[in-house]
Design a protein around this motif. Sequence first.
Motif, PDB file in Angstrom:
ATOM      1  N   TRP A 188      34.402  13.620  70.833  1.00 53.89           N
ATOM      2  CA  TRP A 188      33.851  12.377  70.285  1.00 53.89           C
ATOM      3  C   TRP A 188      34.633  11.937  69.046  1.00 53.89           C
ATOM      4  O   TRP A 188      35.028  10.776  68.928  1.00 53.89           O
ATOM      5  CB  TRP A 188      32.379  12.615  69.961  1.00 53.89           C
ATOM      6  CG  TRP A 188      31.607  11.432  69.502  1.00 53.89           C
ATOM      7  CD1 TRP A 188      31.195  10.376  70.244  1.00 53.89           C
ATOM      8  CD2 TRP A 188      31.133  11.211  68.164  1.00 53.89           C
ATOM      9  NE1 TRP A 188      30.480   9.517  69.452  1.00 53.89           N
ATOM     10  CE2 TRP A 188      30.429   9.999  68.186  1.00 53.89           C
ATOM     11  CE3 TRP A 188      31.225  11.928  66.986  1.00 53.89           C
ATOM     12  CZ2 TRP A 188      29.831   9.482  67.047  1.00 53.89           C
ATOM     13  CZ3 TRP A 188      30.634  11.416  65.850  1.00 53.89           C
ATOM     14  CH2 TRP A 188      29.946  10.202  65.889  1.00 53.89           C
ATOM     15  N   MET A 221      31.792  18.690  72.719  1.00 53.14           N
ATOM     16  CA  MET A 221      31.519  17.255  72.821  1.00 53.14           C
ATOM     17  C   MET A 221      31.765  16.559  71.483  1.00 53.14           C
ATOM     18  O   MET A 221      32.281  15.438  71.443  1.00 53.14           O
ATOM     19  CB  MET A 221      30.078  17.000  73.271  1.00 53.14           C
ATOM     20  CG  MET A 221      29.802  17.294  74.723  1.00 53.14           C
ATOM     21  SD  MET A 221      30.775  16.290  75.830  1.00 53.14           S
ATOM     22  CE  MET A 221      31.624  17.554  76.724  1.00 53.14           C
ATOM     23  N   THR A 224      30.572  10.918  75.964  1.00 53.81           N
ATOM     24  CA  THR A 224      30.379  12.049  75.054  1.00 53.81           C
ATOM     25  C   THR A 224      29.209  11.797  74.101  1.00 53.81           C
ATOM     26  O   THR A 224      28.523  12.746  73.724  1.00 53.81           O
ATOM     27  CB  THR A 224      31.658  12.349  74.256  1.00 53.81           C
ATOM     28  OG1 THR A 224      32.103  11.179  73.583  1.00 53.81           O
ATOM     29  CG2 THR A 224      32.745  12.896  75.146  1.00 53.81           C
ATOM     30  N   SER A 225      28.967  10.546  73.739  1.00 53.61           N
ATOM     31  CA  SER A 225      27.819  10.242  72.882  1.00 53.61           C
ATOM     32  C   SER A 225      26.508  10.578  73.582  1.00 53.61           C
ATOM     33  O   SER A 225      25.616  11.200  72.990  1.00 53.61           O
ATOM     34  CB  SER A 225      27.819   8.761  72.499  1.00 53.61           C
ATOM     35  OG  SER A 225      28.962   8.429  71.775  1.00 53.61           O
ATOM     36  N   CYS A 257      38.163  10.752  69.967  1.00 57.09           N
ATOM     37  CA  CYS A 257      38.158   9.396  70.530  1.00 57.09           C
ATOM     38  C   CYS A 257      38.009   8.338  69.442  1.00 57.09           C
ATOM     39  O   CYS A 257      38.673   7.296  69.495  1.00 57.09           O
ATOM     40  CB  CYS A 257      37.034   9.245  71.545  1.00 57.09           C
ATOM     41  SG  CYS A 257      37.364  10.040  73.112  1.00 57.09           S
ATOM     42  N   LEU A 262      34.148   7.851  74.983  1.00 58.35           N
ATOM     43  CA  LEU A 262      33.315   7.846  73.779  1.00 58.35           C
ATOM     44  C   LEU A 262      31.844   7.661  74.122  1.00 58.35           C
ATOM     45  O   LEU A 262      30.979   8.379  73.592  1.00 58.35           O
ATOM     46  CB  LEU A 262      33.792   6.749  72.824  1.00 58.35           C
ATOM     47  CG  LEU A 262      33.076   6.653  71.495  1.00 58.35           C
ATOM     48  CD1 LEU A 262      33.387   7.876  70.640  1.00 58.35           C
ATOM     49  CD2 LEU A 262      33.469   5.392  70.770  1.00 58.35           C
TER      50      LEU A 262
END
Length: 78
Positions: free
Chosen positions: A63, A59, A12-13, A66, A9
């Motif tokens: 995200w 992404m 990907t952020s 997750c 997480l």
Amino acid sequence: MTLALQIILVLTSVLMTVFVLLHKGKGGGLSSLFGGGVQSNLSGSTIVEKNLDRYTILMAIIWITCIVALNLIQAYGA
């Protein structure tokens, strides 16, 4: 499992933030710093922009997945 999802997480952020900042947008964006602005003005939409769109969407999907998985783990205690 929870720790792995939290790490994914965060990664990907950060990647999604970078990819969004690299988009051209109305004013040029950061992509024009690397020479993308001249090509984009001449040809409309380049392959780089299309690939950047695909990576950003990928992404975002990872995200969101997750976040949902972490919420389900927290709710059901698996």
